[in-house]
Design an enzyme around this catalytic site. Structure first.
Site, PDB file in Angstrom:
ATOM      1  N   LYS A   1      76.086  55.339   6.865  1.00 39.55           N
ATOM      2  CA  LYS A   1      76.823  54.981   8.081  1.00 39.55           C
ATOM      3  C   LYS A   1      77.505  56.262   8.541  1.00 39.55           C
ATOM      4  O   LYS A   1      78.728  56.340   8.694  1.00 39.55           O
ATOM      5  CB  LYS A   1      77.817  53.853   7.740  1.00 39.55           C
ATOM      6  CG  LYS A   1      78.497  53.213   8.925  1.00 39.55           C
ATOM      7  CD  LYS A   1      77.584  52.337   9.744  1.00 39.55           C
ATOM      8  CE  LYS A   1      78.349  51.793  10.952  1.00 39.55           C
ATOM      9  NZ  LYS A   1      77.448  51.129  11.927  1.00 39.55           N
TER      10      LYS A   1
ATOM     11  N   TYR B   1      83.212  50.694  -4.808  1.00 42.37           N
ATOM     12  CA  TYR B   1      83.406  49.730  -5.890  1.00 42.37           C
ATOM     13  C   TYR B   1      84.222  50.323  -7.039  1.00 42.37           C
ATOM     14  O   TYR B   1      84.785  49.602  -7.846  1.00 42.37           O
ATOM     15  CB  TYR B   1      82.058  49.237  -6.441  1.00 42.37           C
ATOM     16  CG  TYR B   1      81.294  48.324  -5.507  1.00 42.37           C
ATOM     17  CD1 TYR B   1      81.789  47.982  -4.256  1.00 42.37           C
ATOM     18  CD2 TYR B   1      80.077  47.793  -5.885  1.00 42.37           C
ATOM     19  CE1 TYR B   1      81.090  47.147  -3.402  1.00 42.37           C
ATOM     20  CE2 TYR B   1      79.362  46.953  -5.035  1.00 42.37           C
ATOM     21  CZ  TYR B   1      79.874  46.647  -3.795  1.00 42.37           C
ATOM     22  OH  TYR B   1      79.172  45.825  -2.955  1.00 42.37           O
TER      23      TYR B   1
ATOM     24  N   ASP C   1      73.429  49.340   9.480  1.00 44.34           N
ATOM     25  CA  ASP C   1      73.303  48.147  10.333  1.00 44.34           C
ATOM     26  C   ASP C   1      71.873  48.039  10.867  1.00 44.34           C
ATOM     27  O   ASP C   1      71.274  46.954  10.881  1.00 44.34           O
ATOM     28  CB  ASP C   1      74.329  48.154  11.473  1.00 44.34           C
ATOM     29  CG  ASP C   1      74.471  49.505  12.145  1.00 44.34           C
ATOM     30  OD1 ASP C   1      73.987  50.518  11.587  1.00 44.34           O
ATOM     31  OD2 ASP C   1      75.061  49.569  13.238  1.00 44.34           O
TER      32      ASP C   1
ATOM     33  N   ASP D   1      69.675  42.592  -2.095  1.00 44.28           N
ATOM     34  CA  ASP D   1      69.588  41.124  -2.082  1.00 44.28           C
ATOM     35  C   ASP D   1      68.813  40.645  -0.862  1.00 44.28           C
ATOM     36  O   ASP D   1      68.024  39.706  -0.950  1.00 44.28           O
ATOM     37  CB  ASP D   1      70.990  40.501  -2.080  1.00 44.28           C
ATOM     38  CG  ASP D   1      71.466  40.203  -3.490  1.00 44.28           C
ATOM     39  OD1 ASP D   1      70.894  40.791  -4.436  1.00 44.28           O
ATOM     40  OD2 ASP D   1      72.409  39.412  -3.657  1.00 44.28           O
TER      41      ASP D   1
ATOM     42  N   ASP E   1      73.886  47.079  -2.653  1.00 40.54           N
ATOM     43  CA  ASP E   1      74.165  45.726  -3.151  1.00 40.54           C
ATOM     44  C   ASP E   1      73.658  44.705  -2.125  1.00 40.54           C
ATOM     45  O   ASP E   1      72.943  43.753  -2.453  1.00 40.54           O
ATOM     46  CB  ASP E   1      75.695  45.611  -3.323  1.00 40.54           C
ATOM     47  CG  ASP E   1      76.109  44.337  -4.029  1.00 40.54           C
ATOM     48  OD1 ASP E   1      75.233  43.545  -4.408  1.00 40.54           O
ATOM     49  OD2 ASP E   1      77.331  44.130  -4.194  1.00 40.54           O
TER      50      ASP E   1
END
Ligand code: NAD
Length: 355
Positions: free
Chosen positions: A189, A138, A221, A249, A245
């Site tokens: 990952k 980001y 994943d 959520d 992020d």
């Protein structure tokens, strides 16, 4: 110990007022805390044209932690960017270097049916997601959209983490786990991304300082899948900005009720800003219907993580549990057609249940 209270806009003042009443009750009972209020967001723009006035920053700097309501509203959506209420929030995060975002997802047995998952999968869930908030893809440079030598356009971003950025969030995760069930799952990952292989290596190194905490690693994943399949396997999940992020959520929706979820953003010194995960809900503002429990639970997190007052935090959380067990509900968490109580009455109930 001093707490800066920034109520903000919309339902912010209504819900913050209830958390303040709970903190004042603890202070009256001997807890050494002092509260000082200041303007933020649209409320501050209205008075002095700045969503984070110098006076507010002074109040926050002289405090040990910030209790934050919510900011924003349709009235401010057309202002120039620098004057938008959200800038108050973003500038506070930047000013205090609040790099660790803590989001607990707790499912009270009485509210388990509010989740879209089966009640037995989520009932009793108590997990904490720790998301790194100031680094990763980001913020990494270079980034942009360019035309390649072959004349085709391409978009690109840069995923990067420095060792010190990973170390400090790893320390936060292990320290948070010590105040909970003592287990950290680091999500990455590492099978595909160099940055996250490095993340895994550094988290493993930092873990040597915390032999009393159990560390596991999981690919993102799989973590996304496990959060739906068996979320109760987790205690603390620590991960980078982008994965966090998305996973935070996902985890918040396991609970099914936005009005119940607190959060914290901390810096390396333990200073933090504590706020409900929801916004200013202009659609219900001023009607005494908003659920104040996410803000009251944010005050409990504040006591636990910034002021080291675990017993006082436990008292608040137990009071919330008692109120829910009594069947008291604001409209957002009530079954269709069931009786509801208002914001202030919910505050009254938590105060009564504090004992
Ligand atoms: P929101 O979270 O304010 O509201 C979403 C929905 O949830 C609405 O229907 C609202 O009524 C309901 N809701 C939220 N909190 C509730 C509570 N405590 N009790 C009962 N119901 C509740 O999100 P939004 O509508 O997308 O945004 C409204 C404003 O809030 C916007 O200006 C946005 O920029 C701002 N916002 C602020 C923050 C923050 O201050 N941290 C976060 C998100 C959005």
């Amino acid at each position: 110990m001093k707490i800066a209270v920034l109520a903000g806009d919309g339902i912010g003042p209504e819900i913050t007022a209830q958390a303040v009443r709970v903190l004042q009750a603890l202070a009256a009972g001997g807890l050494d805390i002092h509260l000082e209020s200041a303007l933020v967001g649209g409320a501050a723009v209205d008075v002095c044209g700045d969503p984070l006035p110098a006076e507010t920053l002074r109040v926050c700097e002289s405090a040990d932690a910030i209790l934050f309501g919510a900011v924003g509203g349709p009235r401010y959506d057309t202002l120039p960017r620098a004057q938008r209420p959200e800038q108050g929030l973003l500038r506070l995060r930047k000013h205090f270097d609040l790099f660790a975002n803590l989001r607990p997802a707790v499912v009270y047995p009485e509210l388990a049916h509010a989740s879209t998952l089966k009640a037995e999968v989520v009932a009793g869930l108590d997990l904490l997601i720790l998301r790194e908030l100031t680094g990763d893809i980001y913020f990494g440079q270079p980034r942009g959209i360019r035309t390649t030598e072959s004349g085709e356009r391409e978009g690109f971003d840069t995923m990067r983490y420095t060792e010190s950025e990973i170390r400090r969030i790893a320390h936060s995760a292990f320290q948070a786990a010590r105040k909970r069930a003592g287990r950290v799952c680091s999500v990455d990952k590492a099978n595909v991304l160099e940055t996250t292989q490095f993340w895994r290596d550094v988290v493993t190194e930092v873990h040597r300082d915390y032999p009393d905490v159990a560390l596991s690693h999981m690919y993102v994943d799989n973590a996304a899948m496990q959060l739906i399949r068996n979320p109760k396997q987790f205690d603390v999940i620590v991960t980078g900005n982008m994965f966090g992020d998305i996973l935070s959520d996902e985890a918040s929706m396991l609970t099914g009720s936005i009005g119940m979820l607190p959060s914290a953003s901390l810096n390396a010194k333990g200073f933090g800003m504590y706020e409900p995960i929801h916004g200013s809900a202009p659609d219900i503002a001023g009607r005494d219907v908003a659920n104040p429990l996410a803000t009251i639970l944010s005050a409990a997190m504040l006591l636990r993580y910034s002021l080291d007052q675990a017993a006082a935090a436990d008292r608040i959380e137990a009071a919330v549990r008692r109120v829910l067990a009594q069947g008291l509900r604001t409209a957002d968490i009530a079954d269709a057609g069931a009786p509801t109580i208002g914001t202030r009455a919910m505050g009254d109930a938590v105060l009564a249940a504090l004992g």
